[in-house]
Design an enzyme around this catalytic site. Structure first.
Site, PDB file in Angstrom:
ATOM      1  N   LYS A   1       0.778  -1.243   0.000  1.00  0.00           N
ATOM      2  CA  LYS A   1       0.000   0.000   0.000  1.00  0.00           C
ATOM      3  C   LYS A   1       0.815   1.301   0.000  1.00  0.00           C
ATOM      4  O   LYS A   1       0.249   2.381   0.126  1.00  0.00           O
ATOM      5  CB  LYS A   1      -0.934   0.007   1.202  1.00  0.00           C
ATOM      6  CG  LYS A   1      -0.203   0.001   2.528  1.00  0.00           C
ATOM      7  CD  LYS A   1      -1.071   0.393   3.699  1.00  0.00           C
ATOM      8  CE  LYS A   1      -0.281   0.397   4.983  1.00  0.00           C
ATOM      9  NZ  LYS A   1      -0.996   0.822   6.152  1.00  0.00           N
TER      10      LYS A   1
ATOM     11  N   ASN B   1       2.180  -8.399  -6.737  1.00  0.00           N
ATOM     12  CA  ASN B   1       1.626  -8.783  -5.427  1.00  0.00           C
ATOM     13  C   ASN B   1       0.125  -8.488  -5.335  1.00  0.00           C
ATOM     14  O   ASN B   1      -0.657  -9.357  -4.983  1.00  0.00           O
ATOM     15  CB  ASN B   1       2.383  -8.081  -4.295  1.00  0.00           C
ATOM     16  CG  ASN B   1       2.056  -8.707  -2.937  1.00  0.00           C
ATOM     17  OD1 ASN B   1       1.920  -9.933  -2.821  1.00  0.00           O
ATOM     18  ND2 ASN B   1       1.877  -7.892  -1.935  1.00  0.00           N
TER      19      ASN B   1
ATOM     20  N   SER C   1      -9.777   1.504  -2.415  1.00  0.00           N
ATOM     21  CA  SER C   1      -9.325   2.775  -1.847  1.00  0.00           C
ATOM     22  C   SER C   1      -9.997   3.955  -2.549  1.00  0.00           C
ATOM     23  O   SER C   1     -10.352   3.867  -3.732  1.00  0.00           O
ATOM     24  CB  SER C   1      -7.816   2.869  -2.042  1.00  0.00           C
ATOM     25  OG  SER C   1      -7.355   4.172  -1.814  1.00  0.00           O
TER      26      SER C   1
ATOM     27  N   TYR D   1       0.123   1.928  -7.373  1.00  0.00           N
ATOM     28  CA  TYR D   1      -0.703   1.405  -6.275  1.00  0.00           C
ATOM     29  C   TYR D   1      -2.188   1.603  -6.608  1.00  0.00           C
ATOM     30  O   TYR D   1      -2.986   0.662  -6.560  1.00  0.00           O
ATOM     31  CB  TYR D   1      -0.349   2.118  -4.948  1.00  0.00           C
ATOM     32  CG  TYR D   1      -1.398   1.927  -3.881  1.00  0.00           C
ATOM     33  CD1 TYR D   1      -1.531   0.699  -3.228  1.00  0.00           C
ATOM     34  CD2 TYR D   1      -2.278   2.951  -3.534  1.00  0.00           C
ATOM     35  CE1 TYR D   1      -2.519   0.506  -2.264  1.00  0.00           C
ATOM     36  CE2 TYR D   1      -3.260   2.776  -2.578  1.00  0.00           C
ATOM     37  CZ  TYR D   1      -3.379   1.548  -1.944  1.00  0.00           C
ATOM     38  OH  TYR D   1      -4.361   1.365  -0.999  1.00  0.00           O
TER      39      TYR D   1
ATOM     40  N   LYS E   1      -5.365  -1.148  -7.616  1.00  0.00           N
ATOM     41  CA  LYS E   1      -6.716  -1.225  -7.018  1.00  0.00           C
ATOM     42  C   LYS E   1      -7.773  -1.126  -8.123  1.00  0.00           C
ATOM     43  O   LYS E   1      -8.773  -1.831  -8.108  1.00  0.00           O
ATOM     44  CB  LYS E   1      -6.923  -0.090  -6.007  1.00  0.00           C
ATOM     45  CG  LYS E   1      -6.048  -0.191  -4.770  1.00  0.00           C
ATOM     46  CD  LYS E   1      -6.502  -1.316  -3.881  1.00  0.00           C
ATOM     47  CE  LYS E   1      -5.517  -1.610  -2.773  1.00  0.00           C
ATOM     48  NZ  LYS E   1      -5.742  -2.861  -2.086  1.00  0.00           N
TER      49      LYS E   1
HETATM   50  P1  NAD Z   1      -0.986  -3.388   6.010  1.00  0.00           P
HETATM   51  O1  NAD Z   1       0.269  -3.365   5.220  1.00  0.00           O
HETATM   52  O2  NAD Z   1      -0.943  -3.024   7.434  1.00  0.00           O
HETATM   53  O3  NAD Z   1      -1.672  -4.833   5.894  1.00  0.00           O
HETATM   54  C1  NAD Z   1      -1.572  -5.624   4.742  1.00  0.00           C
HETATM   55  C2  NAD Z   1      -1.186  -7.030   5.191  1.00  0.00           C
HETATM   56  O4  NAD Z   1      -1.088  -7.872   4.039  1.00  0.00           O
HETATM   57  C3  NAD Z   1       0.169  -7.080   5.880  1.00  0.00           C
HETATM   58  O5  NAD Z   1       0.028  -7.754   7.119  1.00  0.00           O
HETATM   59  C4  NAD Z   1       1.062  -7.870   4.923  1.00  0.00           C
HETATM   60  O6  NAD Z   1       2.010  -8.646   5.616  1.00  0.00           O
HETATM   61  C5  NAD Z   1       0.050  -8.699   4.182  1.00  0.00           C
HETATM   62  N1  NAD Z   1       0.423  -9.111   2.823  1.00  0.00           N
HETATM   63  C6  NAD Z   1       0.874  -8.343   1.802  1.00  0.00           C
HETATM   64  N2  NAD Z   1       1.059  -9.082   0.702  1.00  0.00           N
HETATM   65  C7  NAD Z   1       0.718 -10.362   1.027  1.00  0.00           C
HETATM   66  C8  NAD Z   1       0.686 -11.593   0.324  1.00  0.00           C
HETATM   67  N3  NAD Z   1       1.071 -11.698  -0.950  1.00  0.00           N
HETATM   68  N4  NAD Z   1       0.296 -12.697   0.984  1.00  0.00           N
HETATM   69  C9  NAD Z   1      -0.065 -12.655   2.281  1.00  0.00           C
HETATM   70  N5  NAD Z   1      -0.078 -11.511   2.995  1.00  0.00           N
HETATM   71  C10 NAD Z   1       0.311 -10.380   2.370  1.00  0.00           C
HETATM   72  O7  NAD Z   1      -2.037  -2.482   5.227  1.00  0.00           O
HETATM   73  P2  NAD Z   1      -3.477  -1.997   5.695  1.00  0.00           P
HETATM   74  O8  NAD Z   1      -3.410  -0.558   5.984  1.00  0.00           O
HETATM   75  O9  NAD Z   1      -4.012  -2.914   6.715  1.00  0.00           O
HETATM   76  O10 NAD Z   1      -4.254  -2.158   4.335  1.00  0.00           O
HETATM   77  C11 NAD Z   1      -5.007  -3.324   4.050  1.00  0.00           C
HETATM   78  C12 NAD Z   1      -5.575  -3.190   2.645  1.00  0.00           C
HETATM   79  O11 NAD Z   1      -6.370  -2.010   2.574  1.00  0.00           O
HETATM   80  C13 NAD Z   1      -4.498  -3.054   1.567  1.00  0.00           C
HETATM   81  O12 NAD Z   1      -4.918  -3.766   0.430  1.00  0.00           O
HETATM   82  C14 NAD Z   1      -4.484  -1.556   1.279  1.00  0.00           C
HETATM   83  O13 NAD Z   1      -4.105  -1.278  -0.028  1.00  0.00           O
HETATM   84  C15 NAD Z   1      -5.943  -1.190   1.501  1.00  0.00           C
HETATM   85  N6  NAD Z   1      -6.124   0.234   1.859  1.00  0.00           N
HETATM   86  C16 NAD Z   1      -5.498   0.745   2.972  1.00  0.00           C
HETATM   87  C17 NAD Z   1      -5.667   2.098   3.300  1.00  0.00           C
HETATM   88  C18 NAD Z   1      -4.994   2.690   4.512  1.00  0.00           C
HETATM   89  O14 NAD Z   1      -5.007   3.917   4.655  1.00  0.00           O
HETATM   90  N7  NAD Z   1      -4.419   1.907   5.408  1.00  0.00           N
HETATM   91  C19 NAD Z   1      -6.474   2.909   2.503  1.00  0.00           C
HETATM   92  C20 NAD Z   1      -7.105   2.359   1.395  1.00  0.00           C
HETATM   93  C21 NAD Z   1      -6.920   1.000   1.083  1.00  0.00           C
HETATM   94  C1  UD1 Z   2      -2.616   7.953   0.846  1.00  0.00           C
HETATM   95  C2  UD1 Z   2      -2.450   7.554  -0.576  1.00  0.00           C
HETATM   96  C3  UD1 Z   2      -3.612   6.681  -1.001  1.00  0.00           C
HETATM   97  C4  UD1 Z   2      -3.682   5.457  -0.106  1.00  0.00           C
HETATM   98  C5  UD1 Z   2      -3.746   5.883   1.344  1.00  0.00           C
HETATM   99  C6  UD1 Z   2      -3.560   4.672   2.235  1.00  0.00           C
HETATM  100  C7  UD1 Z   2      -1.088   9.263  -1.686  1.00  0.00           C
HETATM  101  C8  UD1 Z   2      -1.073  10.324  -2.717  1.00  0.00           C
HETATM  102  N1  UD1 Z   2      -2.296   8.729  -1.423  1.00  0.00           N
HETATM  103  O1  UD1 Z   2      -3.830   8.707   0.975  1.00  0.00           O
HETATM  104  O2  UD1 Z   2      -3.438   6.273  -2.331  1.00  0.00           O
HETATM  105  O3  UD1 Z   2      -4.826   4.665  -0.400  1.00  0.00           O
HETATM  106  O4  UD1 Z   2      -2.696   6.809   1.657  1.00  0.00           O
HETATM  107  O5  UD1 Z   2      -2.253   4.231   2.244  1.00  0.00           O
HETATM  108  O6  UD1 Z   2      -0.071   8.894  -1.134  1.00  0.00           O
HETATM  109  N2  UD1 Z   2       0.341  14.748   4.668  1.00  0.00           N
HETATM  110  C9  UD1 Z   2       1.247  15.696   5.077  1.00  0.00           C
HETATM  111  N3  UD1 Z   2       2.417  15.267   5.629  1.00  0.00           N
HETATM  112  C10 UD1 Z   2       2.722  13.937   5.799  1.00  0.00           C
HETATM  113  C11 UD1 Z   2       1.778  12.969   5.362  1.00  0.00           C
HETATM  114  C12 UD1 Z   2       0.601  13.422   4.798  1.00  0.00           C
HETATM  115  O7  UD1 Z   2       1.019  16.895   4.946  1.00  0.00           O
HETATM  116  O8  UD1 Z   2       3.809  13.614   6.290  1.00  0.00           O
HETATM  117  C13 UD1 Z   2      -0.950  15.218   4.114  1.00  0.00           C
HETATM  118  C14 UD1 Z   2      -1.214  14.766   2.696  1.00  0.00           C
HETATM  119  O9  UD1 Z   2      -0.692  15.694   1.777  1.00  0.00           O
HETATM  120  C15 UD1 Z   2      -2.744  14.691   2.686  1.00  0.00           C
HETATM  121  C16 UD1 Z   2      -3.103  14.291   4.129  1.00  0.00           C
HETATM  122  O10 UD1 Z   2      -1.962  14.636   4.922  1.00  0.00           O
HETATM  123  O11 UD1 Z   2      -3.299  15.967   2.432  1.00  0.00           O
HETATM  124  C17 UD1 Z   2      -3.381  12.807   4.285  1.00  0.00           C
HETATM  125  O12 UD1 Z   2      -2.295  12.081   3.729  1.00  0.00           O
HETATM  126  P1  UD1 Z   2      -2.149  10.501   3.884  1.00  0.00           P
HETATM  127  O13 UD1 Z   2      -2.372  10.105   5.299  1.00  0.00           O
HETATM  128  O14 UD1 Z   2      -0.844  10.087   3.267  1.00  0.00           O
HETATM  129  O15 UD1 Z   2      -3.380   9.920   3.060  1.00  0.00           O
HETATM  130  P2  UD1 Z   2      -3.807  10.163   1.537  1.00  0.00           P
HETATM  131  O16 UD1 Z   2      -2.820  10.967   0.788  1.00  0.00           O
HETATM  132  O17 UD1 Z   2      -5.190  10.683   1.549  1.00  0.00           O
END
Ligand code: NAD
Ligand code: UD1
Length: 330
Positions: free
Chosen positions: A85, A100, A125, A150, A154
């Site tokens: 991610k 992946n 996302s 990324y 998605k």
């Molecule tokens: P994370 O990295 O904490 O969790 C993902 C987990 O998947 C990890 O534990 C990792 O070890 C495991 N993993 C990765 N590839 C793998 C594979 N091939 N086989 C088995 N395990 C695998 O991330 P998260 O924040 O918990 O995100 C979970 C999902 O949600 C992701 O798909 C991410 O893209 C999506 N997502 C997250 C956010 C966010 O802000 N955290 C926002 C939008 C979407």
């Molecule tokens: C980001 C990703 C998005 C992903 C999500 C979860 C980008 C462009 N987008 O969302 O694709 O699904 O994380 O992993 O990376 N900010 C700062 N300083 C920092 C970090 C963030 O100013 O050190 C600001 C960013 O510019 C944004 C806000 O904080 O305005 C939120 O940022 P962030 O938490 O990284 O989330 P997204 O950018 O919304």
């Protein structure tokens, strides 16, 4: 008791889903290769849920191992959180991201199909939305035009799932478009704890609060927003986790594909988040403005109405509450 497989269940979102599933009478089974998480999370989950948590250290792309797990445990539905991610990393190594994220999804779908399991929730996302669309973003809004591999991964997976639902009416597919998940379980025992580089705002603020980083870099102060900094829809991770359980509860009611936004419908600027954090914790967060981060949009806010109407899901916690829970991990 119904088994729900949670791929990526040791990660930030998956682990909180595990708690919500147990609370609602399901039996989660974690499938994770711990590439971005720690095995120690399992004991913590057991402490919180007071239940034995079954887990497998498995790469979802490993079809042979996956097959054995599906043979061993009857599975009601799968929550598919596994994936990479980090946006920046995806630009540097796009092949690895597609391999992946898309590869693991294809392997999983193939295995599910062979085992006649047709219920899946996919972690998508807000990043799939086109950034020039009318706010708040709705599920039927235009998607694509992604800004990095990324986001493209998605988008591609969403397209694969749409085609799958069209071609085979046995599938119940739910696409969960997360806005900005933050915070942690109120015990503070588990939290966002990536092995790789930090990406998101709140983990950076936490590092500054813990004095591990001297100041926060705020990416841009000239956006067309209330104070010039980026605006996002921050949703408490426990609310998001309960959203998954709400989908699981209703997944057998309607076949086909459904998409849900998960957010609060309210936007907070970076400066507002910093101020709220300082107010709730009493810790000062020094910051400096730097140039805009490539690929960032000015505002990202969702309409969460569809999830309310169809799942009876609504975010219960606001930003202040989320920060009160973050205090437990400081
Ligand atoms: P994370 O990295 O904490 O969790 C993902 C987990 O998947 C990890 O534990 C990792 O070890 C495991 N993993 C990765 N590839 C793998 C594979 N091939 N086989 C088995 N395990 C695998 O991330 P998260 O924040 O918990 O995100 C979970 C999902 O949600 C992701 O798909 C991410 O893209 C999506 N997502 C997250 C956010 C966010 O802000 N955290 C926002 C939008 C979407
Ligand atoms: C980001 C990703 C998005 C992903 C999500 C979860 C980008 C462009 N987008 O969302 O694709 O699904 O994380 O992993 O990376 N900010 C700062 N300083 C920092 C970090 C963030 O100013 O050190 C600001 C960013 O510019 C944004 C806000 O904080 O305005 C939120 O940022 P962030 O938490 O990284 O989330 P997204 O950018 O919304």
């Amino acid at each position: 008791m119904r088994n729900v497989f949670v791929t990526g269940g040791a990660g930030f979102i998956g682990s909180h889903c595990v708690i919500s599933l147990v609370k609602n009478g399901y039996k989660p089974i974690i499938l994770d290769n711990f590439s971005n998480s720690h095995q120690s999370i399992i004991k913590k989950l057991e402490k919180i849920t007071k239940k034995k948590i079954i887990y497998y250290n498995v790469d979802i792309r490993d079809k042979k191992k996956l097959k054995l797990i599906f043979k061993k445990h009857p599975c009601y539905a799968v929550i598919h959180c596994a994936g990479f991610k980090a946006v920046g990393e995806s630009v540097e190594n796009s092949v690895c991201y597609f391999e992946n994220n898309v590869g693991s999804t294809l392997a999983l779908l193939e295995c599910m199909q062979k085992n006649k399991i047709y219920k899946i929730i996919f972690s998508s996302s807000a990043t799939v939305y086109d950034d020039d669309k009318a706010l708040p973003l709705k599920e039927n809004g235009k998607i694509g035009n992604t800004k990095n591999p990324y986001g493209t991964s998605k988008y591609i997976i969403e397209r694969i799932l749409k085609d799958l639902a069209k071609s085979d009416s046995r599938w119940s597919i739910r696409i969960a478009r997360y806005f900005n998940p933050i915070s942690n379980h109120p015990t503070g025992l588990i939290k966002e704890n990536p092995k790789g580089a930090l990406n998101n705002l709140i983990p950076y603020i936490v590092k500054v609060a813990q004095k591990k980083i001297s100041e926060l870099k705020i990416f841009g102060k000239d956006y067309n927003t209330k104070d010039g900094t980026g605006v996002r829809d921050y949703v408490h991770i426990m609310d998001l986790a309960d959203g998954h359980t709400a989908m699981i509860k209703k997944i057998s009611h309607k076949k086909g594909l459904k998409i849900y936004n998960f957010g609060t419908g309210k936007g907070w600027s970076v400066l507002e988040v910093v101020k709220a954090f300082e107010k709730q914790t009493g810790i000062s967060i020094p910051y400096k403005f730097t140039k805009r981060r490539k690929g960032d949009v000015a505002i990202s806010i969702c309409s969460p109405k569809k999830a309310l109407k169809e799942l009876n899901w609504k975010a219960k916690y606001d930003l202040d509450h989320a920060i009160i829970d973050i205090k437990k991990i400081l």
